[in-house]
Design an enzyme around this catalytic site. Structure first.
Site, mmCIF file in Angstrom:
data_model
loop_
_atom_site.group_PDB
_atom_site.id
_atom_site.type_symbol
_atom_site.label_atom_id
_atom_site.label_comp_id
_atom_site.label_asym_id
_atom_site.label_seq_id
_atom_site.Cartn_x
_atom_site.Cartn_y
_atom_site.Cartn_z
ATOM 1 C CE1 TYR A 167 -4.333 0.738 -0.192
ATOM 2 C CE2 TYR A 167 -4.362 -1.457 0.779
ATOM 3 C CZ TYR A 167 -4.998 -0.435 0.105
ATOM 4 O OH TYR A 167 -6.293 -0.579 -0.283
ATOM 5 C CG ASP A 177 -7.885 10.036 -23.949
ATOM 6 O OD1 ASP A 177 -6.834 9.362 -23.945
ATOM 7 O OD2 ASP A 177 -8.980 9.587 -23.581
ATOM 8 N NE ARG A 233 -6.398 -3.693 -19.045
ATOM 9 C CZ ARG A 233 -6.478 -3.940 -20.354
ATOM 10 N NH1 ARG A 233 -5.697 -4.827 -20.912
ATOM 11 N NH2 ARG A 233 -7.339 -3.301 -21.107
HETATM 12 C C1 LIG Z 1 -9.210 7.337 -25.907
HETATM 13 C C2 LIG Z 1 -9.438 6.480 -24.699
HETATM 14 N N1 LIG Z 1 -9.529 7.057 -23.497
HETATM 15 C C3 LIG Z 1 -9.755 6.335 -22.383
HETATM 16 C C4 LIG Z 1 -9.888 4.966 -22.435
HETATM 17 C C5 LIG Z 1 -10.215 4.212 -21.193
HETATM 18 O O1 LIG Z 1 -9.219 3.362 -20.774
HETATM 19 P P1 LIG Z 1 -9.524 2.162 -19.755
HETATM 20 O O2 LIG Z 1 -10.242 1.120 -20.520
HETATM 21 O O3 LIG Z 1 -8.156 1.751 -19.285
HETATM 22 O O4 LIG Z 1 -10.351 2.712 -18.626
HETATM 23 C C6 LIG Z 1 -9.772 4.310 -23.678
HETATM 24 C C7 LIG Z 1 -9.932 2.847 -23.757
HETATM 25 O O5 LIG Z 1 -10.190 2.256 -24.741
HETATM 26 C C8 LIG Z 1 -9.560 5.099 -24.841
HETATM 27 O O6 LIG Z 1 -9.486 4.546 -26.049
#
Ligand SMILES: Cc1ncc(COP(=O)(O)O)c(C=O)c1O
Length: 418
Positions: free
Chosen positions: A55, A201, A237
């Site tokens: 933790y 993103d 992940r």
């Molecule tokens: C552009 C984008 N943002 C966020 C995510 C979310 O990621 P997670 O599935 O790890 O929560 C994804 C997942 O496919 C994604 O393609």
């Protein structure tokens, strides 16, 4: 076999058998889902290491639990490597997933009800970019932009007009299903005009930015970039929020204690390892090859007069319009390809008249196939198989033959870590 796996085999044969089955599935099939990849062997080893026992609420040097001499070291390394690789001032490597990292940005920098501009889901945006079914979509006021029919370009004049009218606090670009690159300078100009923060993103293409194959939004003065760590970056992940120094404290507070408790330190260690790999020539070549492979696969379909969303690709993915090209909806196409060990995913296309579980297309990408060492000629072979299967989806004998050929082909390309 490691001692730990042997113990699993003896004590929980059902899970052991599933694990071995999944290894065979990954080895004997071709993974074309653009958000998936084969991570590095060192990452697999670290995810199953003693760091999972620890933790570490808080941040290096400021934790709520003792015994942090090694966790502090790995998190500091992960943050420093992230800053170097992505050329940014601050990195938070604790988000447990891509969804959490985006939520941390919205909740940390905005107030409920504030306006965010983002790409519409059916045009390529992600659920976390304000889809009405998501909690964030209910909490914030998302104004969605769409792409032009045909070439799928973004109409930046229209984005500007909408931004002037809606006064967003955050302008978000990035996508989960859009096969083109982004004009960061145009988004930045628009955001500056309305006084909004800029965020990309880069979950899908974070590895391609890291490897220098795609543009880096920080070179265009962006405030924030989020990225998952398990897609083109080939790590565990997880998610990262990368940002300017001026936003660092708000972002850190938003991730912890705002949104999460203890970070997964086995994943943080694995992110650090991934970010060292990302600095190598091997990784840069990998990122470049991912794009070349996507172009070669797209070209194979275009030469056969198959419709692709936006007419091609500039990144690692393509979206095939299966309903119009083969008379199969996305689910049917996905299932036919599953029969021959080629894994894709059903995908809605812009303004899709069909529902998400029976959409009009499938999405494919090259990060995983490239991680196995496949090159352009292999993509052409793959494209030929896919065309044959989708044109002859009822011919079980043919599908059986192709499945055998795919399995044989896969033997030439070992899966990293298996
Ligand atoms: C552009 C984008 N943002 C966020 C995510 C979310 O990621 P997670 O599935 O790890 O929560 C994804 C997942 O496919 C994604 O393609």
């Amino acid at each position: 076999m490691s001692d730990n796996l042997e113990t699993l085999r003896q004590n929980d044969p059902a899970i052991y058998a599933a694990l071995k089955g999944e290894e065979d599935r990954q080895r004997e099939g071709i993974e074309l889902i653009p958000s998936e990849n084969y991570t590095f062997p060192e990452v697999l080893a670290t995810l199953g290491s003693v760091f999972t026992n620890k933790y570490s609420e808080g941040y290096p040097g400021r934790r709520y639990y003792g015994g942090q001499e090694y966790t502090d070291e790995i998190e500091t390394l992960a943050r420093e490597r992230a800053k170097l690789v992505f050329k940014c001032e601050h990195a938070n490597v604790q988000p447990l997933s891509g969804s959490a990292m985006n939520q941390a940005v919205y909740l940390g920098l905005l107030e409920p009800g504030d306006t965010i501009m983002a790409m519409d889901l059916s045009h390529g945006g992600h659920l976390t970019h304000g889809a009405p079914v998501s909690h964030m979509g209910k909490l914030f006021n998302f104004v969605r932009y769409v792409t032009n029919p045909g070439d799928g370009s973004i109409d930046y004049d229209k984005v500007r007009k909408d931004a002037l009218a809606s006064k967003p606090k955050l302008v978000l670009c990035g996508y989960t299903s859009y096969p083109r690159d982004i004009d960061y300078a145009a988004f930045k100009d628009i955001a500056d005009e309305v006084g909004a923060l800029t965020m990309t993103d880069a979950s899908h293409f974070g590895g391609l930015v890291a490897g220098g194959a795609m543009k880096n939004p920080f070179d265009f003065g962006f405030d924030l970039m989020t990225t998952t760590t398990h897609k083109s970056l080939r790590g565990p992940r997880g998610g990262m929020v990368l940002c300017t120094k001026s936003l660092a404290s708000k972002i850190d507070k938003s991730v912890f204690p705002g949104l999460q408790g203890g970070p997964h330190m086995n994943a943080v260690a694995a992110i650090a390892i991934t970010l060292l790999k990302a600095q190598t020539d091997d990784f840069r070549n990998y990122a470049r090859q991912v794009l070349l492979n996507a172009k070669a696969l797209a070209q194979t379909f275009l030469e056969a007069d198959v419709s692709l969303v936006t007419g091609g690709t500039d990144n690692h993915m393509l979206v095939v319009e299966t309903s119009s090209s083969f008379g199969l909806d996305g689910r049917q196409a996905e299932e036919v390809l599953d029969e021959v060990n080629i894994t894709t995913n059903k995908q809605i296309i812009p303004d899709d008249p069909n529902p998400p579980l029976r959409p009009s297309g499938i999405r494919m990408g090259t990060p995983a196939a490239t991680a196995r060492g496949m090159l352009e000629e292999d993509m052409r072979q793959l494209g030929a198989w896919i065309l044959k299967c989708l044109k002859n989806s009822q011919d079980k004998n043919l599908l059986g033959e192709i499945r055998g050929e795919v399995k044989k082909f896969c033997e030439r390309f070992p899966v990293p870590g298996i």
